[in-house]
Design an enzyme around this catalytic site. Structure first.
Site, short mmCIF file in Angstrom:
data_model
loop_
_atom_site.label_atom_id
_atom_site.label_comp_id
_atom_site.label_asym_id
_atom_site.label_seq_id
_atom_site.Cartn_x
_atom_site.Cartn_y
_atom_site.Cartn_z
N ASP A 8 0.94 -1.02 -0.17
CA ASP A 8 0.06 0.29 -0.15
C ASP A 8 1.04 0.62 -0.06
O ASP A 8 2.13 1.10 -0.04
CB ASP A 8 -0.74 -0.12 1.04
CG ASP A 8 -0.48 0.29 2.77
OD1 ASP A 8 0.90 0.23 3.14
OD2 ASP A 8 -1.46 0.01 3.96
N CYS A 65 3.49 -3.43 3.66
CA CYS A 65 2.60 -2.19 4.53
C CYS A 65 2.58 -1.61 5.81
O CYS A 65 4.33 -1.87 6.17
CB CYS A 65 0.91 -2.77 4.41
SG CYS A 65 0.59 -3.84 6.00
N THR A 67 2.70 -1.62 8.94
CA THR A 67 2.43 -2.84 10.07
C THR A 67 3.25 -5.25 9.45
O THR A 67 3.47 -4.94 10.32
CB THR A 67 1.59 -2.92 10.80
OG1 THR A 67 0.60 -3.80 9.86
CG2 THR A 67 1.56 -1.80 11.64
N GLY A 68 2.60 -4.81 8.16
CA GLY A 68 2.05 -6.11 7.78
C GLY A 68 1.22 -6.86 7.91
O GLY A 68 1.16 -8.21 7.77
N ASN A 99 7.22 -23.31 8.04
CA ASN A 99 6.06 -23.02 7.93
C ASN A 99 5.77 -22.77 6.61
O ASN A 99 4.43 -22.60 5.75
CB ASN A 99 5.25 -21.76 8.14
CG ASN A 99 5.84 -21.40 9.97
OD1 ASN A 99 6.98 -20.46 10.01
ND2 ASN A 99 4.91 -22.48 11.14
N HIS A 133 6.81 -30.99 10.20
CA HIS A 133 6.27 -29.37 9.25
C HIS A 133 5.58 -29.62 8.75
O HIS A 133 4.84 -29.11 8.57
CB HIS A 133 7.26 -28.30 9.33
CG HIS A 133 8.56 -28.20 10.45
ND1 HIS A 133 8.07 -27.95 11.37
CD2 HIS A 133 9.46 -28.84 9.93
CE1 HIS A 133 9.43 -28.21 12.39
NE2 HIS A 133 10.19 -28.10 11.94
#
Ligand code: RB5
Length: 147
Positions: A8, A65, A67-68, A99, A133
């Site tokens: 953004d 953005c 803050t993410g 992840n 994982h």
């Protein structure tokens, strides 16, 4: 390797710097915007990046953005996306190793350009470790069935 990038207005300047950095490292870029510091809504860009990654039109995604957080929430609404907000090299590396994150997100108002560059490189060069994982990631994918 193709990287889809979106931000953004708050993330725009960092997006430009990270784009130049990725080109320097030899990556191909798909720029999803925004293209200035004029206020826009982050969900549009998180969605665009997420869709390119989920459809395999890009190998990985980068979202920025303030803050993410907002843009990661938006990207994570696209099926198949695992977007992770990271703040340093350790969380960036683990986001891939544990992840298998396919979209990395930064908060331009929270971390500096050098931390973002180092974390991005760490993320792109890390490998998913699989094993236990993998089972956990499959459990997440199962939540997306019949959605
Ligand atoms: C924009 O002011 C800001 O809210 C946005 O960049 C982001 O931080 C939202 O999560």
């Amino acid at each position: 390797m193709k990287v889809a990038i979106g931000s953004d207005h708050a993330g725009y300047l960092m997006k430009e710097k990270l784009t130049a950095y990725l080109i320097e490292l030899g990556y191909e870029i798909i720029d999803c915007g925004t293209d200035s510091e004029v206020s826009v809504d982050y969900p549009i860009y998180g969605k665009k990046v997420g869709e390119l990654v989920a459809s395999n039109s890009a190998d990985t995604g980068l979202c920025i953005c303030g803050t993410g957080i907002g843009i990661s929430i938006a990207a994570n609404k696209v099926k198949g996306v695992r977007a992770a907000v990271v703040h340093d090299c350790s969380s960036a590396k683990l986001a891939k190793e544990h992840n298998n994150a396919n979209v990395i997100c930064f908060g331009s108002r929270l971390i500096g350009d050098q931390t973002a560059k180092d974390s991005l490189k760490e993320f792109l060069e890390a490998k998913f470790l699989g094993g236990r994982h993998l089972r956990r990631i499959e459990e997440i994918s199962e939540m997306e069935i019949d959605e």
